[in-house]
Design a protein around this motif. Structure first.
Motif, PDB file in Angstrom:
ATOM      1  N   LYS A  27       0.886  -1.000  -0.113  1.00 60.80           N
ATOM      2  CA  LYS A  27       0.108   0.191   0.150  1.00 60.80           C
ATOM      3  C   LYS A  27       0.761   1.366   0.565  1.00 60.80           C
ATOM      4  N   ILE A  28       0.565   2.319  -0.479  1.00 62.91           N
ATOM      5  CA  ILE A  28       0.907   3.785  -0.497  1.00 62.91           C
ATOM      6  C   ILE A  28       1.107   3.833   0.656  1.00 62.91           C
ATOM      7  N   THR A  29       1.717   4.361   1.900  1.00 66.08           N
ATOM      8  CA  THR A  29       1.801   5.258   3.080  1.00 66.08           C
ATOM      9  C   THR A  29       2.435   6.824   2.747  1.00 66.08           C
ATOM     10  N   ALA A  30       3.115   7.048   1.644  1.00 62.14           N
ATOM     11  CA  ALA A  30       3.113   8.397   1.424  1.00 62.14           C
ATOM     12  C   ALA A  30       3.845   8.733  -0.239  1.00 62.14           C
ATOM     13  N   ALA A  31       3.102   9.784  -0.248  1.00 66.59           N
ATOM     14  CA  ALA A  31       3.447  10.135  -1.472  1.00 66.59           C
ATOM     15  C   ALA A  31       4.497  11.571  -1.316  1.00 66.59           C
ATOM     16  N   GLU A  32       5.091  11.551  -2.335  1.00 71.28           N
ATOM     17  CA  GLU A  32       5.754  12.491  -2.058  1.00 71.28           C
ATOM     18  C   GLU A  32       6.345  13.645  -3.180  1.00 71.28           C
ATOM     19  N   ALA A  33       6.119  15.478  -3.834  1.00 72.56           N
ATOM     20  CA  ALA A  33       6.693  15.617  -4.906  1.00 72.56           C
ATOM     21  C   ALA A  33       8.263  16.058  -4.224  1.00 72.56           C
ATOM     22  N   VAL A  34       9.033  15.074  -5.208  1.00 73.43           N
ATOM     23  CA  VAL A  34      10.417  15.807  -4.696  1.00 73.43           C
ATOM     24  C   VAL A  34      11.242  16.790  -5.635  1.00 73.43           C
ATOM     25  N   VAL A  35      10.778  16.850  -6.735  1.00 73.44           N
ATOM     26  CA  VAL A  35      10.818  18.165  -7.103  1.00 73.44           C
ATOM     27  C   VAL A  35       9.486  18.519  -8.516  1.00 73.44           C
ATOM     28  N   TYR A  36       9.718  19.625  -8.230  1.00 75.45           N
ATOM     29  CA  TYR A  36       8.972  20.552  -9.271  1.00 75.45           C
ATOM     30  C   TYR A  36       8.901  22.230  -9.378  1.00 75.45           C
ATOM     31  N   PRO A  37       7.642  22.503 -10.460  1.00 68.90           N
ATOM     32  CA  PRO A  37       8.457  24.348 -10.579  1.00 68.90           C
ATOM     33  C   PRO A  37       8.582  25.011  -9.466  1.00 68.90           C
ATOM     34  N   THR A  38       9.523  25.579  -9.343  1.00 68.53           N
ATOM     35  CA  THR A  38       9.541  27.122  -8.142  1.00 68.53           C
ATOM     36  C   THR A  38      10.414  27.751  -8.635  1.00 68.53           C
ATOM     37  N   GLU A  39      10.761  27.684 -10.120  1.00 62.93           N
ATOM     38  CA  GLU A  39      11.294  29.161 -10.935  1.00 62.93           C
ATOM     39  C   GLU A  39      10.472  30.619 -10.801  1.00 62.93           C
ATOM     40  N   ASN A  40       9.810  30.711 -10.326  1.00 59.92           N
ATOM     41  CA  ASN A  40       8.977  31.504  -9.926  1.00 59.92           C
ATOM     42  C   ASN A  40       7.539  32.358  -9.524  1.00 59.92           C
ATOM     43  N   GLY A  41       7.698  32.935  -8.642  1.00 60.86           N
ATOM     44  CA  GLY A  41       6.260  33.982  -7.684  1.00 60.86           C
ATOM     45  C   GLY A  41       4.897  32.844  -8.341  1.00 60.86           C
ATOM     46  N   HIS A  42       4.787  32.388  -9.092  1.00 62.03           N
ATOM     47  CA  HIS A  42       3.460  31.913  -9.764  1.00 62.03           C
ATOM     48  C   HIS A  42       3.856  30.346  -9.842  1.00 62.03           C
ATOM     49  N   ASP A  43       4.713  30.041  -9.752  1.00 65.18           N
ATOM     50  CA  ASP A  43       5.053  28.242  -9.555  1.00 65.18           C
ATOM     51  C   ASP A  43       4.739  27.867  -8.501  1.00 65.18           C
ATOM     52  N   VAL A  44       5.799  29.038  -7.556  1.00 67.04           N
ATOM     53  CA  VAL A  44       5.664  28.880  -6.352  1.00 67.04           C
ATOM     54  C   VAL A  44       3.965  28.979  -5.103  1.00 67.04           C
ATOM     55  N   GLU A  45       3.377  29.698  -5.518  1.00 64.04           N
ATOM     56  CA  GLU A  45       1.682  29.781  -5.292  1.00 64.04           C
ATOM     57  C   GLU A  45       1.383  29.013  -5.380  1.00 64.04           C
ATOM     58  N   ILE A  46       0.772  28.000  -7.550  1.00 63.59           N
ATOM     59  CA  ILE A  46       0.255  27.163  -6.998  1.00 63.59           C
ATOM     60  C   ILE A  46       0.640  26.310  -6.871  1.00 63.59           C
ATOM     61  N   ASN A  47       1.645  26.164  -6.799  1.00 64.34           N
ATOM     62  CA  ASN A  47       2.489  24.553  -5.955  1.00 64.34           C
ATOM     63  C   ASN A  47       2.243  24.445  -4.950  1.00 64.34           C
ATOM     64  N   SER A  48       2.013  25.145  -3.950  1.00 66.08           N
ATOM     65  CA  SER A  48       1.887  25.799  -2.887  1.00 66.08           C
ATOM     66  C   SER A  48       0.594  25.057  -2.197  1.00 66.08           C
ATOM     67  N   TYR A  49      -0.227  24.591  -2.711  1.00 67.55           N
ATOM     68  CA  TYR A  49      -1.774  23.901  -2.739  1.00 67.55           C
ATOM     69  C   TYR A  49      -2.166  23.021  -3.074  1.00 67.55           C
ATOM     70  N   ALA A  50      -1.086  23.614  -4.797  1.00 72.86           N
ATOM     71  CA  ALA A  50      -1.234  21.692  -5.753  1.00 72.86           C
ATOM     72  C   ALA A  50      -0.980  20.194  -5.181  1.00 72.86           C
ATOM     73  N   ILE A  51       1.030  21.003  -4.464  1.00 70.52           N
ATOM     74  CA  ILE A  51       1.724  20.059  -4.420  1.00 70.52           C
ATOM     75  C   ILE A  51       1.078  18.738  -3.538  1.00 70.52           C
ATOM     76  N   PRO A  52       0.372  19.383  -2.138  1.00 68.75           N
ATOM     77  CA  PRO A  52       0.237  19.143  -1.559  1.00 68.75           C
ATOM     78  C   PRO A  52      -1.273  18.488  -1.007  1.00 68.75           C
ATOM     79  N   THR A  53      -2.502  18.778  -2.120  1.00 72.23           N
ATOM     80  CA  THR A  53      -3.665  17.840  -2.722  1.00 72.23           C
ATOM     81  C   THR A  53      -2.834  17.003  -3.673  1.00 72.23           C
ATOM     82  N   LEU A  54      -2.607  16.807  -4.041  1.00 75.51           N
ATOM     83  CA  LEU A  54      -1.664  15.434  -4.933  1.00 75.51           C
ATOM     84  C   LEU A  54      -1.384  14.605  -4.066  1.00 75.51           C
ATOM     85  N   ASN A  55      -0.853  15.180  -3.022  1.00 77.76           N
ATOM     86  CA  ASN A  55       0.264  13.745  -2.262  1.00 77.76           C
ATOM     87  C   ASN A  55      -0.635  13.106  -1.292  1.00 77.76           C
ATOM     88  N   GLN A  56      -1.787  14.418  -1.131  1.00 81.84           N
ATOM     89  CA  GLN A  56      -2.283  13.512  -0.097  1.00 81.84           C
ATOM     90  C   GLN A  56      -3.737  12.555  -0.776  1.00 81.84           C
TER      91      GLN A  56
END
Length: 83
Positions: free
Chosen positions: A18-47
């Motif tokens: 069973k998957i007990t954890a999922a973590e995006a270890v690499v994702y776009p962080t090159e600009n403020g827009h990427d950081v803003e989007i991924n600050s909510y998208a990545i935790p949601t996708l991991n969960q």
């Protein structure tokens, strides 16, 4: 997986088949827009990955490119784990 905004790589932890954890270890962080989007998208996708136990999860609205890369990388990780 490479996306037009940069690579996305997902790492999963599997215990007793069973998957007990999922973590995006690499994702776009090159600009403020990427950081803003991924600050909510990545935790949601991991969960969702842990909750659904598959790559058959919903994409996050407003984060289509990241979501697509995440799903492809997650499926690759699942394939490597024979899940």
């Amino acid at each position: 997986m490479d996306t037009r905004w940069g690579p996305v790589q997902v790492k999963i932890t599997v215990t007793n088949g069973k998957i007990t954890a999922a973590e995006a270890v690499v994702y776009p962080t090159e600009n403020g827009h990427d950081v803003e989007i991924n600050s909510y998208a990545i935790p949601t996708l991991n969960q969702e990955a842990v909750s659904k136990q598959s790559a058959n999860i919903d994409m996050v609205s407003g984060a289509t490119v990241t979501s697509t890369g995440y799903l492809q990388s997650l499926q690759s990780a699942l394939d490597q784990a024979n899940l």
